[in-house]
Design a protein around this motif. Structure first.
Motif, PDB file in Angstrom:
ATOM      1  N   ALA A 102       0.836  -1.210   0.000  1.00  0.00           N
ATOM      2  CA  ALA A 102       0.000   0.000   0.000  1.00  0.00           C
ATOM      3  C   ALA A 102       0.869   1.257   0.000  1.00  0.00           C
ATOM      4  N   THR A 103       1.956   1.256   0.757  1.00  0.00           N
ATOM      5  CA  THR A 103       2.872   2.402   0.777  1.00  0.00           C
ATOM      6  C   THR A 103       3.407   2.682  -0.622  1.00  0.00           C
ATOM      7  N   CYS A 104       3.837   1.644  -1.306  1.00  0.00           N
ATOM      8  CA  CYS A 104       4.412   1.773  -2.643  1.00  0.00           C
ATOM      9  C   CYS A 104       3.365   2.238  -3.653  1.00  0.00           C
ATOM     10  N   MET A 105       2.203   1.614  -3.639  1.00  0.00           N
ATOM     11  CA  MET A 105       1.161   1.976  -4.596  1.00  0.00           C
ATOM     12  C   MET A 105       0.615   3.373  -4.341  1.00  0.00           C
ATOM     13  N   ASP A 106       0.463   3.755  -3.075  1.00  0.00           N
ATOM     14  CA  ASP A 106      -0.005   5.110  -2.748  1.00  0.00           C
ATOM     15  C   ASP A 106       0.998   6.149  -3.236  1.00  0.00           C
ATOM     16  N   ALA A 108       3.070   5.792  -5.781  1.00  0.00           N
ATOM     17  CA  ALA A 108       2.976   5.839  -7.247  1.00  0.00           C
ATOM     18  C   ALA A 108       1.781   6.679  -7.694  1.00  0.00           C
ATOM     19  N   ARG A 109       0.641   6.466  -7.057  1.00  0.00           N
ATOM     20  CA  ARG A 109      -0.553   7.263  -7.393  1.00  0.00           C
ATOM     21  C   ARG A 109      -0.307   8.745  -7.155  1.00  0.00           C
ATOM     22  N   ALA A 110       0.276   9.069  -6.007  1.00  0.00           N
ATOM     23  CA  ALA A 110       0.515  10.470  -5.642  1.00  0.00           C
ATOM     24  C   ALA A 110       1.497  11.143  -6.592  1.00  0.00           C
ATOM     25  N   ARG A 111       2.355  10.360  -7.236  1.00  0.00           N
ATOM     26  CA  ARG A 111       3.344  10.917  -8.164  1.00  0.00           C
ATOM     27  C   ARG A 111       2.834  10.943  -9.595  1.00  0.00           C
ATOM     28  N   GLY A 112       1.573  10.574  -9.809  1.00  0.00           N
ATOM     29  CA  GLY A 112       0.959  10.689 -11.119  1.00  0.00           C
ATOM     30  C   GLY A 112       1.088   9.486 -12.023  1.00  0.00           C
ATOM     31  N   MET A 116       1.106   0.312 -12.831  1.00  0.00           N
ATOM     32  CA  MET A 116       2.287  -0.302 -12.221  1.00  0.00           C
ATOM     33  C   MET A 116       2.468  -1.689 -12.806  1.00  0.00           C
ATOM     34  N   LYS A 117       3.726  -2.124 -12.840  1.00  0.00           N
ATOM     35  CA  LYS A 117       4.087  -3.459 -13.301  1.00  0.00           C
ATOM     36  C   LYS A 117       5.050  -4.067 -12.295  1.00  0.00           C
ATOM     37  N   LEU A 118       5.155  -5.378 -12.325  1.00  0.00           N
ATOM     38  CA  LEU A 118       6.165  -6.068 -11.528  1.00  0.00           C
ATOM     39  C   LEU A 118       6.516  -7.387 -12.193  1.00  0.00           C
ATOM     40  N   TRP A 119       7.662  -7.911 -11.798  1.00  0.00           N
ATOM     41  CA  TRP A 119       8.177  -9.183 -12.275  1.00  0.00           C
ATOM     42  C   TRP A 119       8.439 -10.048 -11.062  1.00  0.00           C
ATOM     43  N   THR A 120       8.011 -11.297 -11.103  1.00  0.00           N
ATOM     44  CA  THR A 120       8.233 -12.217  -9.994  1.00  0.00           C
ATOM     45  C   THR A 120       8.250 -13.642 -10.526  1.00  0.00           C
ATOM     46  N   HIS A 121       8.206 -14.595  -9.624  1.00  0.00           N
ATOM     47  CA  HIS A 121       8.155 -16.009 -10.005  1.00  0.00           C
ATOM     48  C   HIS A 121       6.931 -16.665  -9.375  1.00  0.00           C
ATOM     49  N   GLU A 122       6.394 -17.629 -10.070  1.00  0.00           N
ATOM     50  CA  GLU A 122       5.199 -18.338  -9.621  1.00  0.00           C
ATOM     51  C   GLU A 122       5.391 -18.948  -8.233  1.00  0.00           C
ATOM     52  N   SER A 123       6.601 -19.333  -7.904  1.00  0.00           N
ATOM     53  CA  SER A 123       6.880 -19.956  -6.609  1.00  0.00           C
ATOM     54  C   SER A 123       6.676 -18.999  -5.438  1.00  0.00           C
ATOM     55  N   HIS A 124       6.596 -17.711  -5.690  1.00  0.00           N
ATOM     56  CA  HIS A 124       6.350 -16.726  -4.635  1.00  0.00           C
ATOM     57  C   HIS A 124       4.840 -16.614  -4.424  1.00  0.00           C
ATOM     58  N   ARG A 125       4.256 -17.692  -3.951  1.00  0.00           N
ATOM     59  CA  ARG A 125       2.802 -17.820  -3.889  1.00  0.00           C
ATOM     60  C   ARG A 125       2.131 -16.800  -2.973  1.00  0.00           C
ATOM     61  N   ALA A 126       2.711 -16.530  -1.820  1.00  0.00           N
ATOM     62  CA  ALA A 126       2.101 -15.557  -0.906  1.00  0.00           C
ATOM     63  C   ALA A 126       2.060 -14.173  -1.547  1.00  0.00           C
ATOM     64  N   ALA A 127       3.127 -13.793  -2.230  1.00  0.00           N
ATOM     65  CA  ALA A 127       3.147 -12.496  -2.913  1.00  0.00           C
ATOM     66  C   ALA A 127       2.101 -12.477  -4.022  1.00  0.00           C
ATOM     67  N   GLN A 154       6.719 -14.554 -13.934  1.00  0.00           N
ATOM     68  CA  GLN A 154       5.417 -13.905 -14.060  1.00  0.00           C
ATOM     69  C   GLN A 154       5.574 -12.394 -14.162  1.00  0.00           C
ATOM     70  N   HIS A 155       4.699 -11.801 -14.957  1.00  0.00           N
ATOM     71  CA  HIS A 155       4.587 -10.341 -15.044  1.00  0.00           C
ATOM     72  C   HIS A 155       3.170  -9.980 -14.633  1.00  0.00           C
ATOM     73  N   TRP A 156       3.048  -9.053 -13.688  1.00  0.00           N
ATOM     74  CA  TRP A 156       1.775  -8.589 -13.182  1.00  0.00           C
ATOM     75  C   TRP A 156       1.635  -7.103 -13.476  1.00  0.00           C
ATOM     76  N   ASP A 157       0.394  -6.608 -13.582  1.00  0.00           N
ATOM     77  CA  ASP A 157       0.178  -5.179 -13.754  1.00  0.00           C
ATOM     78  C   ASP A 157      -1.123  -4.738 -13.088  1.00  0.00           C
ATOM     79  N   ILE A 158      -1.237  -3.443 -12.906  1.00  0.00           N
ATOM     80  CA  ILE A 158      -2.437  -2.869 -12.304  1.00  0.00           C
ATOM     81  C   ILE A 158      -2.594  -1.444 -12.810  1.00  0.00           C
ATOM     82  N   ASP A 159      -3.834  -1.023 -13.013  1.00  0.00           N
ATOM     83  CA  ASP A 159      -4.130   0.373 -13.300  1.00  0.00           C
ATOM     84  C   ASP A 159      -4.360   1.070 -11.966  1.00  0.00           C
ATOM     85  N   LEU A 160      -3.718   2.198 -11.806  1.00  0.00           N
ATOM     86  CA  LEU A 160      -3.863   2.955 -10.556  1.00  0.00           C
ATOM     87  C   LEU A 160      -5.013   3.937 -10.674  1.00  0.00           C
TER      88      LEU A 160
END
Length: 160
Positions: A102-106, A108-112, A116-127, A154-160
């Motif tokens: 939430a700190t990171c996403m907030d 990013a939103r505040a900076r316009g 957002m995108k991220l790169w991870t691995h499927e084995s990081h199940r909790a994330a 894995q590549h994930w994304d979200i619209d802020l």
């Protein structure tokens, strides 16, 4: 974990963060030393030339002990990248990951940033579960060999 403080990343955190990533992923997933090298390169580039108005890193602390990290870096004017998201074993399962995200996403939103995108691995199940629960979408997934291990990137994304 209300006694945890989330502070800005400082140059003195660099070596701890490299070692924490290297140690955790060597122990948990068998990653070789190339992973620590990559983390060091990411941090060195951040320290050498990040835009402090639009890019930031955070370290979670309890007392004098570091518990985790997360970074927001710019990919372009509208897109930020989440990087170096880590929780120590002692900090997992207590809601700190949700706070860091939430700190990171907030930020990013505040900076316009609009995405957002991220790169991870499927084995990081909790994330992955946390990303899905907070509205992130799995954009792509592919088998790779990285850090001496067969993985599913894995590549994930979200619209802020």
């Amino acid at each position: 974990m209300e006694d945890v403080e989330i502070r800005r990343f400082e140059p003195g955190d660099r070596d701890w963060l490299v070692a924490a990533h290297q140690d955790h992923y060597a122990r948990a997933e068998g990653f070789d030393e190339t992973f620590g090298v990559l983390v060091g390169e990411i941090l060195d580039a951040f320290l050498a030339g990040h835009d402090p108005e639009r890019e930031r890193g955070w370290i979670a602390w309890r007392g004098e002990r570091r518990l985790g990290s997360i970074f927001c870096v710019g990919l372009d004017e509208e897109t930020a990248k989440l990087r170096l998201f880590l929780l120590t074993d002692a900090a997992r399962g207590k809601g700190l990951g949700k706070r860091l995200l939430a700190t990171c996403m907030d930020f990013a939103r505040a900076r316009g940033y609009r995405h957002m995108k991220l790169w991870t691995h499927e084995s990081h199940r909790a994330a992955g579960a946390l990303y899905a629960k907070t509205g992130w979408r799995l954009a792509s997934s592919e088998p790779v060999v990285s850090f001496g291990q067969p993985l599913v990137e894995q590549h994930w994304d979200i619209d802020l």
